[in-house]
Design an enzyme around this catalytic site. Structure first.
Site, PDB file in Angstrom:
ATOM      1  N   ASP A 496      -1.340   3.811   8.376  1.00  0.00           N
ATOM      2  CA  ASP A 496      -1.748   3.117   9.589  1.00  0.00           C
ATOM      3  C   ASP A 496      -2.282   4.177  10.559  1.00  0.00           C
ATOM      4  OD1 ASP A 496      -1.870   0.981  11.538  1.00  0.00           O
ATOM      5  OD2 ASP A 496      -0.126   1.926  12.480  1.00  0.00           O
ATOM      6  N   ASP A 695       4.560   2.142  11.393  1.00  0.00           N
ATOM      7  CA  ASP A 695       5.609   2.300  12.406  1.00  0.00           C
ATOM      8  C   ASP A 695       6.808   1.392  12.174  1.00  0.00           C
ATOM      9  OD1 ASP A 695       4.758  -0.196  13.172  1.00  0.00           O
ATOM     10  OD2 ASP A 695       3.729   0.488  14.977  1.00  0.00           O
ATOM     11  N   ASP A 699       3.789  -3.217  11.145  1.00  0.00           N
ATOM     12  CA  ASP A 699       3.379  -3.062   9.746  1.00  0.00           C
ATOM     13  C   ASP A 699       4.418  -3.580   8.755  1.00  0.00           C
ATOM     14  OD1 ASP A 699       1.024  -1.619  10.571  1.00  0.00           O
ATOM     15  OD2 ASP A 699       2.337   0.068  10.994  1.00  0.00           O
TER      16      ASP A 699
END
Length: 827
Positions: A496, A695, A699
């Protein structure tokens, strides 16, 4: 440790003593599972822990402990004495006992009215705060522990001492029996040997009989069975030879005595168990280190007075003083003071972290410089350290998929070995060289003794224990043995962007001013205009000005223009700070700054224009900056042959700018949070084993979809529940550490399993006498006669030594993992 799962189900982790192999663990599992009220039981031989789910309405921990005892094993619990206040009569005693017994994890409670003390036996992890709350709710007072009668470590050490004492006893008598055996014959010698061998057989070797009986009650057999049957065969054969020598003479046989064989086998097996217990203790060194970090006391400030209290008495909201060199007692938020704190024992990050008012501190970390006061926010089992310990213990107690093969083989192993031993006895008693019965008996014993399911059982869990502990030492929390195993197969890492690759908050990166102005003036005016705004970009500009210690001037007529910027008046000048659209709408002159703005946009940065009256005097660029070592981490992953891709909801241009900076080729941009899991699935459909790094909040679906979810955590808000692996400090190098550690652990497990299989495959046939076919006619070479005698038959005493050595080989190979060191990164 015990915790409530539902209203009717509780979970407990009990330390079990006396296990010698995985079949012992299986016997306990089977015995507990068959007990009414126990819903699930898992026993880990390497960690010596039983994880049990049970219904407290049907069965108590005391009965569970009794069941384990009936199976022939012990439990290590903690026994403590606590002062009790407020009792006046016998019924008070009953109420306090009932209150204490109702706490999950308490095995038994006994209260003495005269001494006003409660003796409580409880399992590891039971919180004092829970005991005190139960007693308080019953209307009484429970003081801090006044005396520890016994703890889990003491109980485990006692078990090791018992093994050592029996080993010394067996070794001395065994050596004496051997010496007498080689000495001259004298009247009464057989009876003396029998008298010396009997206490070795039935006192030093009692644990093997107890374990065998426990296994037989549940229609199973284990390592104890092999040792008990093997040594009993030698002992009983010799005893018959002493009492009824005529039986042998009638058959034309010489009545040989093998008391030395039975005694020395027991001594050598006990030696192996003693060394194994000590070495196995080293596999859990990391968890002991973590537990040892917890401070015993805290200096709290109550009613304006400093007072040192036991850590168990600290409550949420307490104000705590920490001086230089002291450990932070619990998690909290700094309320006064400034310091730098060494968090390496929790995060693996060696550089001390600066802490000021409003910053979080983690319990068990070390205060390096200044004194500070902080407010406790998490205490007891809720602290970061307690969560880490719990997670590591659960991981060490779990089973990896590769272990299932070893467990299946181990479950059939003992019956197969007994079958081979019986067949060996029958064959050599019928076709063996004279004296056939003697050789048949010795080969029967050798097969039983040399077989080692222990090495098979220890191969995986010892490596898992060291591996997960080593991960925790380096700020990498691995949720389960399965996750540790799967991680070595990762060939694609999806990252991410925001909060993972980057810091997750905008920062001022560029300030450009027209010739008649300056960077300082542009930043100072912009920060003054934004001072009243709560927008993230505004906060970043104000923060940049405060870092340079600029004085901000108060503005008038402040007005936020949604989606565009802000306007205000400063000392009669009209300030306008916002995007290009706002500047164009108000008709301000750009003063030739379009080209600079375009260059910054190309890099994926957000550009803010500062207008004063009718013209733009400067531009400020902001961007979410990269985390330290992000670029080095990507390079290291690619060097390992791992494909790296970025998965982000941000726009393509911003994503490409970050990707170029860190060296990522594949970009999946403008993906909504709810669609990230689908993108992970698409990559998996390409045949890739995918690790998703995020995180742990936005996610979560993508982390769950991936083969390995790696959650980024920072400080006390570690997202431990979302990923298979958690990087405590948020340091991306932990990804490389996790994959490298997994590969090293799996390599160690495969080495262990190879050794265990090779040992048993090669030496059981040797013990069965297969080398007689090689040396039977030509004779055994002189150099091998000590091991194989004159005919190629293995001495049972040496079989016992080989069996003990095989388990130790596996443990020491696993302990080599303690030398694992994460890769070093510059920057």
């Amino acid at each position: 440790m015990a915790e409530k799962l539902t209203k009717k189900t509780e979970k407990a982790r009990i330390h079990v003593t006396g296990m010698t192999c995985t079949t012992c663990a299986a016997t306990i599992e089977k015995g507990l599972t068959e007990t009414a009220g126990v819903e699930q039981a898992r026993v880990n031989f390497a960690s010596e822990k039983a994880s049990i789910e049970y219904d407290p309405n049907q069965i108590s921990l005391a009965k569970i402990k009794g069941t384990i005892s009936q199976l022939g094993y012990g439990t290590a619990t903690k026994k403590s004495i606590f002062p009790v206040g407020g009792m006046t009569c016998a019924s008070c005693v009953a109420r306090v006992e009932q209150a204490l017994s109702s706490v999950p994890g308490v095995v038994s409670a006994s209260v003495n009215l005269a001494s006003e003390k409660a003796t409580v036996e409880y399992i590891e992890g039971t919180e004092f705060s829970e005991l005190r709350r139960a007693v308080t709710e019953a209307g009484y007072e429970l003081g801090a522990e006044s005396e520890t009668l016994e703890d889990v470590t003491m109980a485990a050490q006692r078990e090791i001492r018992k093994t050592r004492n029996r080993l010394i006893f067996a070794a001395i008598l065994g050596a004496l029996i051997m010496a007498l055996g080689f000495g001259p014959t004298f009247p009464g010698k057989p009876y003396l040997l029998w008298a010396l061998a009997t206490p070795v057989q039935f006192w030093a070797g009692w644990r093997f009989y107890r374990g065998t009986w426990g296994a037989l009650k549940h229609k199973t057999a284990d390592m104890n069975t092999l040792i008990a049957v093997g040594t009993s065969a030698a002992y009983l054969y010799s005893m018959i030879a002493v009492l009824f020598p005529g039986l042998f003479a009638a058959g034309g046989l010489e009545p040989h005595l093998y008391f030395d064989t039975s005694a020395m086998i027991i001594a050598l097996i006990l030696l192996g168990r003693f060394l194994e217990a000590r070495a196995r203790g080293q596999t859990s060194e990391a968890i002991k280190k973590l537990i040892g970090m917890q401070p015993k006391t805290a200096l709290v400030i109550r009613n304006g007075k400093e007072r040192e209290i036991p850590i168990e008495d600290v409550q949420v909201g307490d104000l705590i003083l920490v001086r230089p060199g002291e450990r932070v007692p619990v998690d909290g938020i700094v309320r006064q003071g400034y310091s730098s704190i060494d968090e390496s024992m929790i995060t693996g990050e060696s550089i001390p972290v600066e802490k000021k008012t409003g910053d979080e501190v983690i319990g068990a970390t070390i205060n390096k410089t200044g004194s500070f006061q902080f407010e406790a926010t998490k205490v007891g089992k809720d602290t970061t350290l307690a969560q880490i310990i719990r997670m590591v213990e659960e991981a060490q107690g779990s089973k990896a998929p590769i272990q299932r093969l070893a467990d299946v083989i181990a479950s059939y192993f003992v019956p197969i070995v007994i079958g081979i031993a019986i067949i060996t006895f029958i064959i050599w008693s019928l076709v063996g060289p004279a004296p056939a019965l003697t050789f048949a008996l010795l080969n029967f014993i050798a097969v039983l003794i040399i077989a080692c399911p222990c090495a098979l059982g220890l191969a995986t869990p010892t490596a898992i224990m060291v591996g997960t502990g080593k991960g925790a030492e380096n700020g990498v929390l691995i949720r389960s043995a399965e996750a540790l195993e799967r991680a070595h197969k990762i060939n694609t890492v999806l990252l991410d962007k925001t909060g993972t690759l980057t810091q997750g908050e905008p920062k001022v990166t560029d300030i450009i001013a027209i010739p008649s102005s300056s960077q300082e003036e542009v930043l100072q005016l912009a920060a003054s205009a934004e001072h009243g705004s709560e927008h993230p970009l505004a906060e970043a500009i104000v923060k940049a000005a405060s870092e340079k210690k600029f004085e901000l001037s108060p503005v008038a007529d402040f007005n936020a223009v949604p989606g565009h910027g802000v306007e205000a008046t400063l000392k009669g000048k009209k300030l306008l700070l916002g995007n290009l659209r706002l500047i164009k709408e108000r008709g301000l002159s750009l003063n030739g700054l379009e080209e600079e703005a375009s260059r910054l946009w190309e890099k994926g940065k957000t550009v803010m224009f500062l207008g004063v009256d009718s013209q733009v005097v400067g531009i400020i660029a902001l961007a979410d900056t990269l985390k330290p070592k992000a670029k080095e981490t990507i390079a290291a992953l690619r060097k390992m042959g791992t494909e790296v891709a970025m998965l982000t909801g941000d726009n393509q241009r911003a994503a490409e700018a970050i990707a170029r900076e860190v060296g990522i080729d594949r970009i999946l941009a403008e993906v909504l949070p709810e669609h990230k899991a689908q993108e992970v699935k698409k990559v998996q459909e390409e045949g890739k084993v995918v690790a998703m790094v995020g995180d742990g909040i936005n996610d979560a679906p993508a982390l769950a979809q991936s083969d390995i979810g790696i959650a980024i955590g920072t400080g006390t808000d570690v997202a431990m529940e979302t990923g298979d692996i958690t990087l405590i400090s948020g340091d991306l190098t932990g990804i490389v550490t996790a994959i490298s550690l997994s590969k090293r652990t799996m390599r160690t497990i495969k080495q262990n399993l190879f050794w265990a299989f090779a040992y048993n495959t090669a030496l059981i046939p040797v013990a069965a006498g297969v080398l007689f076919l090689v040396f039977g006619r030509t004779g055994v070479p002189t150099g091998l006669q000590f091991i194989l005698g004159n005919h190629g038959f293995l001495n049972p005493i040496l079989a016992a030594a080989a069996m003990a050595a095989s388990s130790l080989t596996v443990i020491f190979n696993s302990l080599r993992l303690r030398r694992f060191k994460p890769a070093k990164f510059a920057g």
